[in-house]
Motif scaffolding. Structure first.
Motif, PDB file in Angstrom:
ATOM      1  N   LEU A  94      64.573  30.970   7.842  1.00  0.00           N
ATOM      2  CA  LEU A  94      64.612  30.655   9.267  1.00  0.00           C
ATOM      3  C   LEU A  94      65.779  29.750   9.627  1.00  0.00           C
ATOM      4  N   LYS A  95      66.515  29.273   8.634  1.00  0.00           N
ATOM      5  CA  LYS A  95      67.716  28.483   8.916  1.00  0.00           C
ATOM      6  C   LYS A  95      68.715  29.292   9.733  1.00  0.00           C
ATOM      7  N   LEU A  96      68.654  30.618   9.616  1.00  0.00           N
ATOM      8  CA  LEU A  96      69.633  31.479  10.267  1.00  0.00           C
ATOM      9  C   LEU A  96      69.316  31.767  11.725  1.00  0.00           C
ATOM     10  N   VAL A  97      68.162  31.346  12.222  1.00  0.00           N
ATOM     11  CA  VAL A  97      67.810  31.694  13.603  1.00  0.00           C
ATOM     12  C   VAL A  97      68.596  30.869  14.614  1.00  0.00           C
ATOM     13  N   GLY A  98      69.162  29.744  14.212  1.00  0.00           N
ATOM     14  CA  GLY A  98      69.910  28.901  15.124  1.00  0.00           C
ATOM     15  C   GLY A  98      71.274  28.552  14.573  1.00  0.00           C
ATOM     16  N   ASP A  99      72.088  27.963  15.406  1.00  0.00           N
ATOM     17  CA  ASP A  99      73.429  27.562  14.991  1.00  0.00           C
ATOM     18  C   ASP A  99      73.352  26.347  14.065  1.00  0.00           C
ATOM     19  N   LEU A 100      74.486  25.990  13.493  1.00  0.00           N
ATOM     20  CA  LEU A 100      74.548  24.875  12.556  1.00  0.00           C
ATOM     21  C   LEU A 100      74.040  23.590  13.210  1.00  0.00           C
ATOM     22  N   GLY A 101      73.084  22.950  12.561  1.00  0.00           N
ATOM     23  CA  GLY A 101      72.530  21.701  13.075  1.00  0.00           C
ATOM     24  C   GLY A 101      71.438  21.852  14.098  1.00  0.00           C
ATOM     25  N   GLN A 102      71.025  23.088  14.385  1.00  0.00           N
ATOM     26  CA  GLN A 102      70.000  23.311  15.398  1.00  0.00           C
ATOM     27  C   GLN A 102      68.620  23.565  14.809  1.00  0.00           C
ATOM     28  N   VAL A 103      68.513  23.766  13.521  1.00  0.00           N
ATOM     29  CA  VAL A 103      67.230  24.068  12.894  1.00  0.00           C
ATOM     30  C   VAL A 103      66.946  23.015  11.820  1.00  0.00           C
ATOM     31  N   TYR A 104      65.785  22.390  11.922  1.00  0.00           N
ATOM     32  CA  TYR A 104      65.406  21.334  11.000  1.00  0.00           C
ATOM     33  C   TYR A 104      64.059  21.672  10.367  1.00  0.00           C
ATOM     34  N   PHE A 105      63.893  21.284   9.126  1.00  0.00           N
ATOM     35  CA  PHE A 105      62.650  21.530   8.400  1.00  0.00           C
ATOM     36  C   PHE A 105      62.020  20.203   8.014  1.00  0.00           C
ATOM     37  N   HIS A 106      60.683  20.179   8.042  1.00  0.00           N
ATOM     38  CA  HIS A 106      59.983  18.955   7.644  1.00  0.00           C
ATOM     39  C   HIS A 106      58.644  19.323   7.013  1.00  0.00           C
ATOM     40  N   PRO A 107      58.348  18.809   5.824  1.00  0.00           N
ATOM     41  CA  PRO A 107      57.039  19.097   5.220  1.00  0.00           C
ATOM     42  C   PRO A 107      55.921  18.406   5.989  1.00  0.00           C
ATOM     43  N   TYR A 108      54.769  19.049   6.025  1.00  0.00           N
ATOM     44  CA  TYR A 108      53.635  18.441   6.724  1.00  0.00           C
ATOM     45  C   TYR A 108      52.347  18.974   6.122  1.00  0.00           C
ATOM     46  N   ASP A 109      51.269  18.276   6.455  1.00  0.00           N
ATOM     47  CA  ASP A 109      49.929  18.730   6.114  1.00  0.00           C
ATOM     48  C   ASP A 109      49.100  18.632   7.384  1.00  0.00           C
ATOM     49  N   LEU A 110      48.336  19.666   7.688  1.00  0.00           N
ATOM     50  CA  LEU A 110      47.574  19.701   8.928  1.00  0.00           C
ATOM     51  C   LEU A 110      46.568  18.566   9.020  1.00  0.00           C
ATOM     52  N   ARG A 111      46.216  17.964   7.884  1.00  0.00           N
ATOM     53  CA  ARG A 111      45.265  16.849   7.878  1.00  0.00           C
ATOM     54  C   ARG A 111      45.953  15.489   7.842  1.00  0.00           C
ATOM     55  N   ASP A 112      47.281  15.482   7.759  1.00  0.00           N
ATOM     56  CA  ASP A 112      48.052  14.241   7.660  1.00  0.00           C
ATOM     57  C   ASP A 112      48.722  13.949   9.000  1.00  0.00           C
ATOM     58  N   GLU A 113      48.182  13.021   9.756  1.00  0.00           N
ATOM     59  CA  GLU A 113      48.690  12.743  11.097  1.00  0.00           C
ATOM     60  C   GLU A 113      50.093  12.157  11.076  1.00  0.00           C
ATOM     61  N   GLU A 114      50.419  11.372  10.067  1.00  0.00           N
ATOM     62  CA  GLU A 114      51.745  10.769  10.020  1.00  0.00           C
ATOM     63  C   GLU A 114      52.824  11.835   9.881  1.00  0.00           C
ATOM     64  N   SER A 115      52.578  12.837   9.059  1.00  0.00           N
ATOM     65  CA  SER A 115      53.568  13.899   8.898  1.00  0.00           C
ATOM     66  C   SER A 115      53.706  14.710  10.179  1.00  0.00           C
ATOM     67  N   ILE A 116      52.615  14.889  10.909  1.00  0.00           N
ATOM     68  CA  ILE A 116      52.671  15.625  12.180  1.00  0.00           C
ATOM     69  C   ILE A 116      53.467  14.831  13.208  1.00  0.00           C
ATOM     70  N   LYS A 117      53.241  13.520  13.252  1.00  0.00           N
ATOM     71  CA  LYS A 117      53.972  12.680  14.205  1.00  0.00           C
ATOM     72  C   LYS A 117      55.473  12.758  13.984  1.00  0.00           C
ATOM     73  N   LYS A 118      55.886  12.807  12.746  1.00  0.00           N
ATOM     74  CA  LYS A 118      57.318  12.904  12.452  1.00  0.00           C
ATOM     75  C   LYS A 118      57.893  14.232  12.929  1.00  0.00           C
ATOM     76  N   CYS A 119      57.074  15.287  12.890  1.00  0.00           N
ATOM     77  CA  CYS A 119      57.556  16.611  13.291  1.00  0.00           C
ATOM     78  C   CYS A 119      57.698  16.749  14.804  1.00  0.00           C
ATOM     79  N   ILE A 120      56.947  15.983  15.580  1.00  0.00           N
ATOM     80  CA  ILE A 120      56.966  16.138  17.037  1.00  0.00           C
ATOM     81  C   ILE A 120      57.590  14.941  17.746  1.00  0.00           C
ATOM     82  N   LYS A 121      58.112  14.003  16.986  1.00  0.00           N
ATOM     83  CA  LYS A 121      58.602  12.750  17.560  1.00  0.00           C
ATOM     84  C   LYS A 121      59.669  12.969  18.623  1.00  0.00           C
ATOM     85  N   TYR A 122      60.570  13.908  18.410  1.00  0.00           N
ATOM     86  CA  TYR A 122      61.694  14.110  19.325  1.00  0.00           C
ATOM     87  C   TYR A 122      61.561  15.389  20.150  1.00  0.00           C
TER      88      TYR A 122
END
Length: 399
Positions: A94-122
Motif C-alpha cells: 500500500l506504500k504505492l497508493v500515494g506519493d512519496l511521504g504521503q503514506v505512513y504505517f503504524h503498528p497497533y492492537d485493537l485492544r491497545d488504546e495508546e497505539s490507536i491514539k498515535k494512529c489518529i493523532k494528526y
C-alpha cells in the motif's frame, strides 16, 4: 548584533547606520502567526502529487475494501495513515497508493488504546473497516464488531477527528430474519447492529454504510461461488435451491465512491447509507449466471440442488469449520451459509449510494470480467478472448 523581536522579525545589524532587516514568517501558511492544523495546508492542483487537506487513518486498510479506499484516497492527494498488526510486510504494497511521504504505517492492537491514539493523532478523517466474520480464539464477533468499533469511535471523538466513517452490514439487526440454517440466526449480524449503536453513542456525527455482498478483485463473493470446495463436483447445493433468497450485490468501486463522496460532504454526518446494487436477483439466478459465464453449463455437468437433503455436504461444512487451523477453506462455515441465504432487506426510508451521486454498476457489466480467471479450460488450449456467445443475463426480481 542579532536580535529576535516579539513580532518574529530577525534584525541583523552590521554597522550602525546600515540596518538589514530579514523577515521570517512564524508559519508560512498563516497570516496571523497562528499554527494551523496539518489538514489545512493544502497544496497542488489535485492528484497523487498534491495534498488536498485530508489526513485519513484507515483501520482495516489491508482488507478487501480497504485496499480500494487507500488507492482512491492517495489518488486525490490525501495523506494516509495505515495501522497494521502482525507482519509489517503485509501492508507494504500500500506504500504505492500515494506519493512519496504521503503514506505512513503504524503498528497497533485493537485492544491497545495508546497505539490507536498515535494512529489518529494528526487525522481529520478516520475510516473503520475492521471486521470479523469468523470467530477465532483471540477475537470473537463482539470483540471486534462492537467493542473495537466503540473504542475507535470514542478515541476519534476525543482526538477531535472531524469525520468518522464506519462500515456495517446491510441485514444488521438484533433480530435478523432466520434463514433456517442456524437455530438463533446470525450472531455476526447481531454484533454488527450493536456495533452501529456503539459507534453512534460515542460519535453521533459518524457516517455509517451498510453494504450488501460486495464483489470485486480478491473478494469473498466471486471467489466463494467459484471455489470447488463450495460445490460437490459439478453439483451446487443451495438452501431451497436458492429460490427463496433475494440478493442485490454491489460493486466495490461503487461502495468506495460513496465513501469518498461522504468524506467530502459534511452534510452526510450522522446519516446511514445502504450500499446495494441497482438490480435485485434470486440467488438461484445469480449462481446459474455465474456458471454460465465460466462456461460450466449443463454439458459440463452443472446442476443446482437443495442443500437441505444432502447430509454429506452438511458434514463437509461442519468438519471444515472444526478442523480449519485459520480461516475455513473457501470461507465455508455455517455462519457464512446463514448469511448467504438471507434475503437483502433494503429499506425505502434509508438513503442509498445513489443519494451520494454514485452511478451504480450492474452485474452484467462487471461479472464477465471478474469470473474470467475461472473460465472452463482456460489453461488447456481454450482462448478466453475467443469469441463466444455471451452468457444470458440473470432475471431480475421486481421491487
Amino acid at each position: 548584533m542579532t536580535m529576535i523581536t516579539s513580532t518574529g522579525l530577525k534584525l541583523i545589524t552590521k554597522h550602525p547606520p546600515i540596518v538589514a532587516v530579514t523577515y521570517i514568517r512564524l508559519n508560512n501558511y498563516s497570516t496571523n502567526n497562528q499554527i494551523l492544523n496539518l489538514s489545512e495546508l493544502k497544496r497542488g492542483t489535485g492528484g497523487r502529487s498534491s495534498f488536498n487537506g485530508v489526513v485519513a487513518t484507515v483501520f482495516g486498510a489491508t482488507g478487501f475494501i480497504g485496499r480500494y479506499i487507500c488507492n482512491r484516497l492517495g489518488k486525490c492527494g490525501s495523506q494516509i495513515i495505515i495501522p497494521y498488526r502482525g507482519d509489517n510486510y503485509e501492508p507494504l504494497r500500500l506504500k504505492l497508493v500515494g506519493d512519496l511521504g504521503q503514506v505512513y504505517f503504524h503498528p497497533y492492537d485493537l485492544r491497545d488504546e495508546e497505539s490507536i491514539k498515535k494512529c489518529i493523532k494528526y487525522s481529520n478523517v478516520v475510516v473503520n473497516l475492521v471486521g470479523r466474520d469468523w470467530e477465532t480464539r483471540n477475537f470473537k464477533f463482539d470483540d471486534v464488531n462492537v467493542e473495537g468499533a466503540r473504542r475507535l469511535a470514542r478515541l476519534a471523538k476525543a482526538a477531535g477527528v472531524e469525520r468518522f466513517i464506519h462500515l456495517s452490514a446491510l441485514n444488521a439487526s438484533e433480530t435478523p430474519n432466520e434463514a433456517g440454517l442456524l437455530p438463533n440466526g446470525s450472531r455476526w449480524l447481531r454484533s454488527k447492529a450493536r456495533g452501529e449503536e456503539a459507534v453512534l453513542e460515542e460519535f453521533p456525527e459518524a457516517t455509517i454504510f451498510r453494504p450488501s455482498d460486495v464483489y470485486g478483485q480478491e473478494d469473498r463473493f466471486v471467489r466463494y461461488y467459484a471455489h470447488p470446495w463450495r460445490r460437490i463436483g459439478p453439483l451446487f447445493p443451495l438452501w431451497h435451491k436458492g429460490e427463496k433468497t433475494e440478493k442485490q450485490p454491489v460493486y466495490v468501486g461503487d461502495v468506495v465512491t460513496g465513501i469518498m463522496n461522504a468524506i467530502k460532504d459534511p452534510d452526510t454526518a450522522g446519516k446511514i447509507y445502504q450500499a446495494v446494487g441497482p438490480k435485485r436477483y434470486l440467488l438461484s439466478e445469480l449462481v446459474d449466471y455465474f456458471y454460465r459465464i465460466m462456461r460450466k453449463d449443463d454439458e459440463w455437468g452443472y446442476k443446482r440442488y437443495d442443500m437441505r437433503w444432502d447430509p454429506f455436504f452438511q458434514l463437509r461444512v461442519t468438519l471444515t469449520q472444526k478442523l480449519s487451523l485459520n480461516w475455513p477453506i473457501a470461507h465455508l462455515h455455517w455462519e457464512k451459509l446463514e448469511r448467504e441465504h438471507l434475503s437483502d432487506d433494503v429499506q425505502s426510508d434509508i438513503l442509498s449510494l445513489e443519494d451520494l451521486g454514485v452511478n451504480l454498476t450492474t452485474i452484467e457489466q462487471q461479472m464477465p470480467w471478474e469470473f474470467k480467471p475461472w473460465t472452463y479450460a482456460i489453461y488447456r488450449g481454450q482462448d478466453p478472448d475467443e469469441p463466444f456467445a455471451a452468457a444470458a443475463p440473470p432475471r431480475t426480481v421486481n421491487v
